[in-house]
Scaffold this active site. Sequence first.
Site, PDB file in Angstrom:
ATOM      1  N   GLN A 176       4.045  32.619  80.908  1.00  0.00           N
ATOM      2  CA  GLN A 176       4.255  31.204  80.608  1.00  0.00           C
ATOM      3  C   GLN A 176       5.597  31.061  79.883  1.00  0.00           C
ATOM      4  O   GLN A 176       5.820  31.707  78.859  1.00  0.00           O
ATOM      5  CB  GLN A 176       3.126  30.666  79.735  1.00  0.00           C
ATOM      6  CG  GLN A 176       1.762  30.694  80.405  1.00  0.00           C
ATOM      7  CD  GLN A 176       1.597  29.632  81.473  1.00  0.00           C
ATOM      8  OE1 GLN A 176       2.454  28.771  81.648  1.00  0.00           O
ATOM      9  NE2 GLN A 176       0.486  29.682  82.196  1.00  0.00           N
TER      10      GLN A 176
ATOM     11  N   TYR B 233      -7.534  34.623  89.089  1.00  0.00           N
ATOM     12  CA  TYR B 233      -6.079  34.566  88.842  1.00  0.00           C
ATOM     13  C   TYR B 233      -5.784  34.857  87.357  1.00  0.00           C
ATOM     14  O   TYR B 233      -5.136  34.053  86.680  1.00  0.00           O
ATOM     15  CB  TYR B 233      -5.493  33.194  89.205  1.00  0.00           C
ATOM     16  CG  TYR B 233      -6.083  32.487  90.402  1.00  0.00           C
ATOM     17  CD1 TYR B 233      -5.599  32.737  91.693  1.00  0.00           C
ATOM     18  CD2 TYR B 233      -7.092  31.542  90.257  1.00  0.00           C
ATOM     19  CE1 TYR B 233      -6.126  32.060  92.790  1.00  0.00           C
ATOM     20  CE2 TYR B 233      -7.622  30.866  91.347  1.00  0.00           C
ATOM     21  CZ  TYR B 233      -7.138  31.128  92.609  1.00  0.00           C
ATOM     22  OH  TYR B 233      -7.657  30.455  93.688  1.00  0.00           O
TER      23      TYR B 233
ATOM     24  N   ASN C 170      -3.549  36.446  79.862  1.00  0.00           N
ATOM     25  CA  ASN C 170      -3.141  35.411  78.918  1.00  0.00           C
ATOM     26  C   ASN C 170      -4.343  34.653  78.356  1.00  0.00           C
ATOM     27  O   ASN C 170      -4.503  34.534  77.132  1.00  0.00           O
ATOM     28  CB  ASN C 170      -2.181  34.447  79.622  1.00  0.00           C
ATOM     29  CG  ASN C 170      -1.598  33.389  78.709  1.00  0.00           C
ATOM     30  OD1 ASN C 170      -1.084  33.692  77.633  1.00  0.00           O
ATOM     31  ND2 ASN C 170      -1.655  32.140  79.133  1.00  0.00           N
TER      32      ASN C 170
ATOM     33  N   GLU D  42      -7.379  39.613  89.806  1.00  0.00           N
ATOM     34  CA  GLU D  42      -5.926  39.433  89.915  1.00  0.00           C
ATOM     35  C   GLU D  42      -5.449  40.332  91.049  1.00  0.00           C
ATOM     36  O   GLU D  42      -6.013  41.416  91.262  1.00  0.00           O
ATOM     37  CB  GLU D  42      -5.232  39.795  88.603  1.00  0.00           C
ATOM     38  CG  GLU D  42      -3.706  39.787  88.627  1.00  0.00           C
ATOM     39  CD  GLU D  42      -3.119  38.464  89.078  1.00  0.00           C
ATOM     40  OE1 GLU D  42      -2.299  38.474  90.008  1.00  0.00           O
ATOM     41  OE2 GLU D  42      -3.497  37.421  88.516  1.00  0.00           O
TER      42      GLU D  42
ATOM     43  N   ASP E 157      -6.957  29.416  87.139  1.00  0.00           N
ATOM     44  CA  ASP E 157      -5.567  29.047  86.852  1.00  0.00           C
ATOM     45  C   ASP E 157      -4.765  29.358  88.113  1.00  0.00           C
ATOM     46  O   ASP E 157      -3.994  30.313  88.152  1.00  0.00           O
ATOM     47  CB  ASP E 157      -5.058  29.847  85.646  1.00  0.00           C
ATOM     48  CG  ASP E 157      -3.638  29.468  85.241  1.00  0.00           C
ATOM     49  OD1 ASP E 157      -3.109  28.473  85.766  1.00  0.00           O
ATOM     50  OD2 ASP E 157      -3.060  30.183  84.401  1.00  0.00           O
TER      51      ASP E 157
ATOM     52  N   CYS F  31      -1.001  23.865  87.434  1.00  0.00           N
ATOM     53  CA  CYS F  31       0.438  23.612  87.349  1.00  0.00           C
ATOM     54  C   CYS F  31       0.874  22.570  88.373  1.00  0.00           C
ATOM     55  O   CYS F  31       2.072  22.354  88.564  1.00  0.00           O
ATOM     56  CB  CYS F  31       1.232  24.909  87.525  1.00  0.00           C
ATOM     57  SG  CYS F  31       0.925  25.766  89.081  1.00  0.00           S
TER      58      CYS F  31
ATOM     59  N   GLU G 249       1.809  20.709  83.353  1.00  0.00           N
ATOM     60  CA  GLU G 249       0.639  21.588  83.302  1.00  0.00           C
ATOM     61  C   GLU G 249      -0.512  20.745  82.767  1.00  0.00           C
ATOM     62  O   GLU G 249      -0.336  19.945  81.846  1.00  0.00           O
ATOM     63  CB  GLU G 249       0.921  22.762  82.365  1.00  0.00           C
ATOM     64  CG  GLU G 249       0.058  23.976  82.589  1.00  0.00           C
ATOM     65  CD  GLU G 249       0.704  24.996  83.510  1.00  0.00           C
ATOM     66  OE1 GLU G 249       0.085  26.042  83.730  1.00  0.00           O
ATOM     67  OE2 GLU G 249       1.818  24.740  84.011  1.00  0.00           O
TER      68      GLU G 249
END
Length: 361
Positions: free
Chosen positions: A185, A213, A218, A234, A294, A319, A353
């Site tokens: 980010q 994801y 994070n 992921e 995400d 996003c 976002e």
Amino acid sequence: MSVPFDPASYDRQLEEKTVRLRELLAPFDAPEPQVFDSPREHYRLRAEFRLWREDQKRYYAMFAPGDNRTPILLEGLPIASERINALMPVLRERWEASPTLNHKLFQVDFLTTLAGDAMITLCYHRPLDAEWQAAAAQLAAELDVSLIGRSKGQKLVIGHDYVTEKLDVAGRTFSYRQPEGAFTQPNGTVNGKMLNWAFDALGERQDDLLELYCGNGNFTLPLATRVRKVLATEISKTSVNAALSNLDDNGVDNVTLVRLSAEELTEALNEVRPFRRLHGVDLKSYDFGSVFVDPPRAGMDPDTCELTRRFERILYISCNPETLAANIAQLHDTHRVERCALFDQFPYTHHMESGVLLVRR
């Protein structure tokens, strides 16, 4: 799409984004969004510059979208972190004074953290040798940074090929390795606000969480402290390795990470076919009450969206508010929007976002 850098107009621009998000979510009877603003300048923790030769010197350069012929020559970048702005002129002095560092250098990338760490990547149109490595080691020591040299098929690392970020979530500090070349980010201050919002929105749970994801972990790290177990997915090897390191560094031991796409996990949960990468993972041992997603700008594909429908709670960071709205429309008959938020990750652009918590009706 960008708008001019103008801190005096920041509040107006943020209000325009808020109105846009409100309009997109209005068909779903969403509550008023919480709005999390950004610092007005020095908020961006990474920056990539091409180098432009003029008068026998190289300058930092950026280009307007769609125009790679007309450079914008820069001495500094007000949206970039203070550390990047401090490093830019000193680094330029060093490469101008060193033929070894200067020769066929064409790009410079900076990655910094709120915790004060910094890494510089120098990209070349030539092989890098021992002479370059010696000059780079001296430069890294002088600037107190990690330094990476890249050319075709070559990567030389002085120090580390990652930076370390530290972010506070609900009174606990989490440490993150952020590898060179992997997604992070860019706005660290707003990222911290996102983590705290997601932590609060998920709430204390006695069941399990599925995360799609997960990137470098994070959100995984703080959310794992709210549930019994996490199954996270992921596909990027670099991000998977960073996430595993981050879980270990923070002593988070209730997360199982698998390298599957969201589409593959959907097939696995629906028992369409087995996956060797799930060897040793008993999917039936999980009591999933929530899913955290995400996704990339394209949003969730229809099958993944249908997968999330089976969960009581869907925590969604987006996003792209247009694809977020499309996904909510698909889920609206079974889930209502309980919370929503706007996170201004990208001031002075039209990008935004956002986050929503969907709860089964």
